[in-house]
Design an enzyme around this catalytic site. Structure first.
Site, short mmCIF file in Angstrom:
data_model
loop_
_atom_site.label_atom_id
_atom_site.label_comp_id
_atom_site.label_asym_id
_atom_site.label_seq_id
_atom_site.Cartn_x
_atom_site.Cartn_y
_atom_site.Cartn_z
CD GLN A 1 0.46 4.71 11.36
OE1 GLN A 1 1.59 4.69 11.82
NE2 GLN A 1 0.20 5.20 10.15
N GLY B 1 3.33 0.80 5.52
CA GLY B 1 4.45 1.49 6.16
C GLY B 1 4.08 2.00 7.54
CG LEU C 1 -2.20 -0.85 1.12
CD1 LEU C 1 -1.86 -2.34 1.15
CD2 LEU C 1 -3.16 -0.52 2.26
CE LYS D 1 -3.77 5.25 8.30
NZ LYS D 1 -2.54 5.20 9.10
CB CYS E 1 -1.18 23.21 1.75
SG CYS E 1 0.23 23.01 0.65
#
Length: 498
Positions: free
Chosen positions: A299, A290, A186, A268, A465
């Site tokens: 995570q 990753g 991914l 996710k 941004c």
């Protein structure tokens, strides 16, 4: 021109039958990689090494390319540029060799390392001592140092032949690519996923790549280019695929229907579920990400377990316990850091206040609000490419765009210019953008593709941004969709930033 390739310790310590099999696989990989540029290269398999013979007409650039290719081929521990000569009278031959190497040894501490194969009237130590004495006789300031030498002269005596290792280069070790099955990687394009892919490649796992695109066509092109560079450097011996799955509608539905704190986690889970379906169709037995423990809110150890629950295939995480700086350092070493540093954090926080811990029941309740065919629709529109195709170079972020700094926009006092902050909600909440005389509209980058039709073709837009990278990519995407008057708003000029 000839090279001797030493098998990695992972391969050389295997049983004889396994070593022979892996040696043959490595030889095939080396042939495939070299023949892209040097089709007449020869690769010969021996008991514990390979011999590569390049065409006699190679120039310096081709030699450098070949050496770099070998150094980045998984399964190789050392590459030695070798020269062969008849041994004949061993003392006469070594005396001539000492004359040739005297200039190289002058002023340095050296040692001699001789390995023999076959029957000789002398042993390896005799040869080492004789050559060392000859070198000292032909130099004024050289000396022997057996423990910490500046230079090691390595020789091999194979029967009646002397093999001189003129120069050596370290390989990356590991297993030959393809000997440990395959996986679906991914890819996001940030620092983590290319390094994770490299680690899997080094362990002999052929990686195919999948991108869940929610940053428009520009995101796809940028990640395709990075993936192509990674493939070219470490796995060009194999044909692998790059799959792009349009996830703009998925993200749009999630931000509308799922509670804010769960959006990142549900996203996710959808990525992993979709990747598992793509992998199963291709008979790929595992997924790779990753992800790193606690690097972002989605995570945490608890959340990673909930992500895994969405896939019937194992999810491998080779970077799981690494810290960010070590990942960045490794990205620099393997050559992906520059591209990754310019890649927007597309997978950045989708939520203003993401939850670090929740329950499977809460996730399933949130996911039940989404259309049942949401993933089916996205997968029906996925596109597949070969990883050796870098995509369309004209969509890179270096194209010219109108640019204004915040100071220039304020001074211009042009109320017709519309400002769109494309940062993710948590970034915008932490550092709100305020501009005197202008109302700032917040449209996260992952919603721009689905809301582009709402933007007036007659208005002038400036996208903002923090680093000016994500806004530039999104501006290019909007221009590609037919908005002619779109540019980039910078916090300060490039001159000031420098």
């Amino acid at each position: 021109m000839e090279f001797r390739l030493t098998l990695s310790a992972d391969v050389s310590t295997k049983s004889a039958s396994v070593r022979r099999h892996m040696g043959r696989c490595l030889a095939t990989n080396v042939r495939n990689a070299l023949r892209r540029e040097l089709p007449t290269s020869k690769v010969v398999t021996a008991h514990d090494h390979l011999v590569v013979r390049l065409p006699s007409h190679v120039d310096d650039a081709q030699h450098t390319w070949a050496l770099d290719t070998l150094a980045n081929t998984p399964g190789i521990q050392k590459i030695a540029h070798i020269q062969r000569r008849e041994l004949g009278d061993w003392q006469v031959t070594l005396a001539r060799l000492a004359l040739e190497k005297a200039e190289q040894v002058e002023g340095r501490a050296f040692r001699i390392k001789v390995r023999r194969k076959g029957s000789h009237a002398f042993n390896s130590v005799d040869a080492e001592r004789f050559l060392g004495a000859e070198l000292l006789r032909h130099t004024r300031h050289a000396k022997v140092n057996l423990t910490h030498p500046d230079l090691t002269i390595s020789l091999r005596l194979d029967g009646a032949e002397l093999i001189d290792e003129v120069a050596t280069t370290a390989g990356i070790g590991g297993f030959p690519l393809g000997t440990q099955d395959q996986a679906l990687m991914l890819m996001s394009g940030g620092f983590d996923s290319p390094v994770a892919a490299y680690r899997m490649l080094r362990r002999g796992i052929k990686c195919h790549f999948i991108l869940f695109r929610f940053g428009g066509e520009a995101q796809e092109q940028a990640v395709r280019q990075l993936t192509h560079d990674l493939w070219r450097r470490f796995s060009a011996s194999h044909k692998v695929s790059f799959t792009s799955v349009p996830f703009e509608k998925v993200v749009d539905q999630l931000t509308q229907e799922v509670p804010d704190g769960l959006v990142s986690l549900v996203l996710k889970r959808h990525m992993v579920a979709a990747a598992a379906r793509v992998a199963q169709r291709a008979r790929i037995p595992a997924l790779v990400t990753g992800e790193v423990i606690a690097q972002v809110s989605s995570q945490t150890l608890s959340n990673l377990g909930l992500i895994d629950n969405a896939s019937h295939l194992p999810v491998l995480r080779p970077l799981l316990t690494e810290d960010k700086q070590s990942i960045i350092d490794e990205a620099r070493r393997i050559g992906t850091a520059q591209a990754s540093s310019q890649m927007p954090e597309y997978c950045g926080g989708m939520s203003a206040r993401p939850l670090v811990k929740t329950s499977l029941a809460a996730l399933e309740e949130a996911e039940a609000r989404l259309p049942a065919d949401l993933l089916d629709d996205a997968l029906s529109r996925m596109r597949q490419f070969s990883a050796d195709d870098p995509g369309k170079a004209e969509l890179t972020p270096c194209q010219p765009l109108d640019e204004l700094t915040i100071a220039e926009l304020t001074a211009a006092a042009d109320a017709t210019i519309r400002v769109i902050d494309v940062r993710s909600p948590d970034e915008a909440a932490r550092r709100p953008l305020t501009i005197a005389g202008h109302e700032v509209e917040h449209v996260p980058f992952y919603e721009l593709a689905t809301r582009a039709a709402e933007l007036s073709r007659d208005s002038r837009y400036l996208l903002y941004c923090d680093q000016g990278i994500m806004s530039r990519l999104q501006a290019l995407s909007l221009k590609d969709q037919g908005l002619p008057r779109v540019g980039v708003l910078l916090a300060r000029s490039k001159h000031d930033a420098a």
